[in-house]
Design a protein around this motif. Structure first.
Motif, PDB file in Angstrom:
ATOM      1  N   LEU A  89      59.278   0.105  24.266  1.00 53.91           N
ATOM      2  CA  LEU A  89      58.912   1.512  24.271  1.00 53.91           C
ATOM      3  C   LEU A  89      59.502   2.254  23.072  1.00 53.91           C
ATOM      4  N   ALA A  90      60.703   1.855  22.695  1.00 53.52           N
ATOM      5  CA  ALA A  90      61.331   2.491  21.532  1.00 53.52           C
ATOM      6  C   ALA A  90      60.508   2.223  20.281  1.00 53.52           C
ATOM      7  N   GLY A  91      60.040   0.985  20.150  1.00 56.19           N
ATOM      8  CA  GLY A  91      59.221   0.625  18.997  1.00 56.19           C
ATOM      9  C   GLY A  91      57.906   1.392  18.978  1.00 56.19           C
ATOM     10  N   LYS A  92      57.289   1.544  20.165  1.00 57.13           N
ATOM     11  CA  LYS A  92      56.040   2.284  20.244  1.00 57.13           C
ATOM     12  C   LYS A  92      56.244   3.738  19.808  1.00 57.13           C
ATOM     13  N   LYS A  93      57.366   4.312  20.222  1.00 59.03           N
ATOM     14  CA  LYS A  93      57.668   5.702  19.851  1.00 59.03           C
ATOM     15  C   LYS A  93      57.829   5.834  18.340  1.00 59.03           C
ATOM     16  N   ILE A  94      58.533   4.862  17.727  1.00 61.71           N
ATOM     17  CA  ILE A  94      58.743   4.884  16.280  1.00 61.71           C
ATOM     18  C   ILE A  94      57.410   4.849  15.552  1.00 61.71           C
ATOM     19  N   LEU A  95      56.530   3.952  15.958  1.00 57.70           N
ATOM     20  CA  LEU A  95      55.247   3.816  15.287  1.00 57.70           C
ATOM     21  C   LEU A  95      54.378   5.056  15.491  1.00 57.70           C
ATOM     22  N   GLN A 240      58.176   6.527   8.394  1.00 55.15           N
ATOM     23  CA  GLN A 240      57.681   7.552   7.470  1.00 55.15           C
ATOM     24  C   GLN A 240      56.171   7.490   7.287  1.00 55.15           C
ATOM     25  N   GLY A 241      55.516   6.455   7.813  1.00 55.99           N
ATOM     26  CA  GLY A 241      54.080   6.302   7.623  1.00 55.99           C
ATOM     27  C   GLY A 241      53.720   6.188   6.155  1.00 55.99           C
ATOM     28  N   GLY A 307      62.679  -3.419  -7.508  1.00 53.08           N
ATOM     29  CA  GLY A 307      63.060  -4.759  -7.041  1.00 53.08           C
ATOM     30  C   GLY A 307      62.260  -5.300  -5.885  1.00 53.08           C
ATOM     31  N   VAL A 308      61.800  -4.432  -4.986  1.00 51.34           N
ATOM     32  CA  VAL A 308      60.987  -4.887  -3.851  1.00 51.34           C
ATOM     33  C   VAL A 308      60.222  -3.693  -3.305  1.00 51.34           C
ATOM     34  N   ALA A 309      58.983  -3.928  -2.905  1.00 49.27           N
ATOM     35  CA  ALA A 309      58.156  -2.852  -2.350  1.00 49.27           C
ATOM     36  C   ALA A 309      57.466  -3.333  -1.079  1.00 49.27           C
ATOM     37  N   VAL A 310      57.540  -2.526  -0.029  1.00 43.71           N
ATOM     38  CA  VAL A 310      56.771  -2.754   1.190  1.00 43.71           C
ATOM     39  C   VAL A 310      55.498  -1.934   1.053  1.00 43.71           C
ATOM     40  N   LEU A 311      54.368  -2.623   1.016  1.00 50.40           N
ATOM     41  CA  LEU A 311      53.093  -2.004   0.651  1.00 50.40           C
ATOM     42  C   LEU A 311      52.111  -1.950   1.815  1.00 50.40           C
ATOM     43  N   ASN A 312      51.374  -0.866   1.895  1.00 46.34           N
ATOM     44  CA  ASN A 312      50.218  -0.773   2.777  1.00 46.34           C
ATOM     45  C   ASN A 312      49.167  -1.755   2.253  1.00 46.34           C
ATOM     46  N   PRO A 313      48.725  -2.723   3.038  1.00 50.51           N
ATOM     47  CA  PRO A 313      47.826  -3.755   2.508  1.00 50.51           C
ATOM     48  C   PRO A 313      46.360  -3.337   2.403  1.00 50.51           C
TER      49      PRO A 313
END
Length: 429
Positions: A89-95, A240-241, A307-313
């Motif tokens: 539930l915590a994860g669902k709230k975060i998303l 942060q979306g 150095g590293v990027a988390v990207l929207n695919p």
């Protein structure tokens, strides 16, 4: 409005049917994914003990990890790879707060790791340690590792061949390309680097044809990092979306008063389009950015990589899939870094939520990695008065650019310019 005119009894029936459909789809989804893997090998990874890199085990780092893991904030990311996953539930709230879909916390996201390496025998053993901890945490069925290497003269190839064999023992899906060719005698640095980076993205299409589409692309340089560094970037990407989420990279100068120096000044631009400075406490003059950076909170940027990027695919799966490139020759476009141009292309396609996470710092040399404890101690003593969630604002009208146009050179060789970077607007929604 329809919900108000459906009888209560029928509502319950509809909810029950919806739940049954979801459970059925999820069951066959899980069955298809597990069938794609050797279950015994997957279980083997869950049983063994993995060690962290030594620089991830200092007293300061362990305190920092406890801080990062506060309130069990990474629990929703952890996969149970061979039984039913937790309904978190915590994860669902975060998303949901980050603009995502709550059920994604149940289905678990899939991660496509892309890495380029060249003469990296120093960093590879440490990368392997922390990557394996990540893979174990995310779950084998949720991982693909793509790695492109060419022209290394040290032990890089041997280390990567051994790593590939090690991955096979746990059935971790991967594609390593190790080539003997190096840079041509005459080359444009950015054109060459764009091609190299794109080679690491090649398996995206192959995997898509197999029915495996990834929820995030994690593109890494040859960096020293700890497991929780990447987990925090993924968490912030969700919370942060954001479309691009990255840390800050640094190098050290032990004899300087400020031992840690920001590295990626050629690419990083604040939300006013200005170049980052090298002193971490003075990265930007933008008032909100300065406040958030002082409190080590995520802040909005126009571009960053570090150095590293988390990207929207999503744009990487379009009919005209987004890829790295050099500037368009003959158009007057500023000949920026391939990462800068990727940022600009994302803006053009409407993907404009870019975030830097100052708590997370990565380096390129082992001798630098041991100095990052200084930053952990500062973070743990920082008084935060601002909220963690970013309030996005629109982008700048122009950005600062220093171009590289010459052949066979490594540093920018053009005058400083303020340039337009998008033709579709700068509104961030």
């Amino acid at each position: 409005m329809l919900a108000h005119i459906i009888p209560k009894g029928r509502k319950k029936t509809l909810y029950a049917i919806s739940s049954l459909i979801f459970i059925t789809v999820f069951y066959f989804y899980r069955k298809s994914q597990i069938g794609y893997f050797d279950l015994e090998k997957v279980k083997k990874l869950q049983r063994i003990r993995l060690d962290s890199a030594p620089f991830c085990l200092t007293k300061s780092r362990l305190s920092f990890d406890r801080y990062l893991e506060r309130n069990s904030r990474y629990d929703y990311l952890e996969a149970d790879t061979y039984s039913s996953p937790k309904v978190d539930l915590a994860g669902k709230k975060i998303l949901q707060e980050g603009g995502g879909i709550g059920n994604a916390a149940i289905l678990r996201k899939k991660y496509f790791f892309a890495i380029n390496l060249y003469n990296n025998e120093e960093v590879i053993p440490y990368m392997i340690q922390e990557l394996m901890l990540l893979f174990k945490f995310f779950g084998v069925e949720n991982i693909f590792l793509s790695l492109y290497e060419n022209g290394s003269k040290d032990n890089t190839k041997k280390l990567l061949r051994d790593f590939s064999e090690y991955l096979k023992t746990f059935d971790i899906k991967h594609d390593f390309v190790l080539e003997d060719g190096s840079r041509p005698k005459e080359f444009h640095r950015i054109e060459y680097l764009a091609k190299v980076r794109n080679r690491a993205l090649d398996p995206l299409e192959k995997e898509k044809k197999k029915g495996r589409v990834y929820d995030k692309i994690i593109f890494m340089n040859d960096i020293f990092f700890c497991r929780n560094d990447i987990l925090e970037l993924v968490y912030q990407s969700d919370f942060q979306g954001s479309d691009l989420t990255c840390p800050l990279d640094f190098f050290s100068e032990p004899d300087w008063e400020n031992k840690l120096i920001f590295r990626d000044t050629w690419v990083a631009r604040d939300i006013e389009g200005s170049r980052f400075r090298q002193l971490f406490r003075e990265l930007s003059d933008h008032p909100e950015t300065k406040l958030r950076n002082d409190q080590k909170l995520p802040f909005q940027v126009q571009c960053s990589w570090n150095g590293v990027a988390v990207l929207n695919p999503k744009p990487f799966y379009d009919k005209d899939p987004l890829r790295f490139r050099r500037s368009h020759v003959g158009t007057g476009e500023c000949s920026a870094s391939e990462c800068s141009l990727l940022c600009n292309d994302l803006w053009n396609r409407g993907f404009r939520r870019f975030v830097a996470v100052p708590e997370i710092m990565v380096s390129y040399r082992h001798r630098d990695a041991v100095y990052v404890d200084i930053n952990y101690d500062k973070i743990l003593s920082t008084n935060r008065t601002l909220v963690e969630k970013i309030k996005y604002i629109d982008g700048p009208s122009k950005i600062f650019c220093v171009g590289l146009e010459g052949m066979n050179i490594l540093e920018p060789d053009q005058p400083d310019l303020w340039v337009n970077y998008t033709t579709t607007g700068v509104k961030v929604t």
